[in-house]
Design a protein around this motif. Structure first.
Motif: not given
Length: 294
Positions: A218-247
């Motif tokens: 709730s604090i760590g992961a979401l803060s990182i998500l918001y940093i990525m959303i701020k600094n990159s295109e939302i389409s590329k940020v969202s693609s990271v979610f494909y890696l979550i099942p591997i984790s």
């Protein structure tokens, strides 16, 4: 290597969150778990923001936008997933529905945010979804229409919340904004709490799961998500979610001795190829970008 730090950290924290959620739900009812998790995260973020006077320059309209983004990205998403699983939807089917998010967000970003999408990105997003399918599979047993509907509800919350965050809240302070968003999400959970059969077994497993989900996710992961959303295109940020099942799969293999078969290996390789395509730079704009820029 610096550009990979945030995506890798986010995937590790967020992906492992599914495992710790499994631990937690063995000892507490879903909505009660969410309420306590959000409120603990709020107290930590509020304390930091109050000590360093981070609320000082926040305007009322900013509080409104931050609250809406948080309710969608955090509240609606979490409520939808938890209710879907509690109604019998398999974790694999729910995960597969949620991983439509990168593809959906990319199309919406092209329409509403005018982001440019290359053909390689579009191909990679579709390929990534195929890779997730190989990893999680589909188990329709015991799945109900209402359960599947709640997974779709979660998908829409995460997708539109990410777009809203990009458009209206990119410059928010992570601590003050996080406090507002977790508090708004806690308020959103309250009505659902009334309808559930509440229970809580206060033990070490519950404390570990709650601590991890409140602080790391709730604090760590979401803060990182918001940093990525701020600094990159939302389409590329969202693609990271494909890696979550591997984790999540890796941690399940370590903790639960989950077997890894050939289909999972194919899925992992497919997702890696997809991520290479998505992040490959092209000089030419895609047909989607051209279409919606007119």
């Amino acid at each position: 290597m610096k550009e990979y730090f945030f995506p890798i950290t986010f995937v590790l924290l967020y992906g492992s969150g599914f495992v710790f959620t499994q631990y937690g739900l063995e000892n507490v009812s879903p909505m009660l778990f969410l309420l306590i998790r959000f409120f603990i995260a709020f107290l930590i973020l509020f304390a930091i923001s109050y000590i360093f006077k981070l609320f000082k320059n926040i305007k009322l309209i900013q509080i409104f936008h931050i609250s809406i983004a948080g309710m969608l990205t955090v509240g609606v998403f979490s409520i939808g997933v938890y209710l879907s699983l509690s109604l019998g939807t398999s974790a694999s089917l729910s995960s597969l529905i949620i991983t439509l998010q990168p593809l959906l967000v990319t199309i919406l970003a092209a329409i509403f945010l005018k982001e440019k999408i290359t053909f390689n990105m579009y191909l990679g997003l579709c390929l990534g979804l195929v890779g997730v399918f190989f990893i999680v599979g589909i188990n329709l047993e015991n799945s109900t229409f209402l359960g599947i509907l709640f997974s779709i509800f979660a998908l829409l919350g995460l997708s539109f919340g990410s777009l809203y965050q990009k458009k209206y809240c990119s410059s928010m302070n992570l601590f003050a904004g996080g406090a507002i968003q977790t508090f708004a999400s806690a308020l959103l959970v309250l009505p659902f709490l009334y309808f559930e059969n509440r229970y809580l077994n206060f033990n070490l497993d519950f404390i570990i799961a709650l601590s991890y989900m409140s602080i790391a996710v709730s604090i760590g992961a979401l803060s990182i998500l918001y940093i990525m959303i701020k600094n990159s295109e939302i389409s590329k940020v969202s693609s990271v979610f494909y890696l979550i099942p591997i984790s999540a799969l890796t941690l399940s293999f370590i903790l639960f001795d989950k077997q890894i078969d050939i289909t999972i290996i194919i899925g992992v390789i497919t997702i890696i190829i997809a991520m290479i395509l998505i992040n490959k730079k092209e000089k030419n704009e895609s047909f989607i970008a051209n279409r919606y820029s007119k």
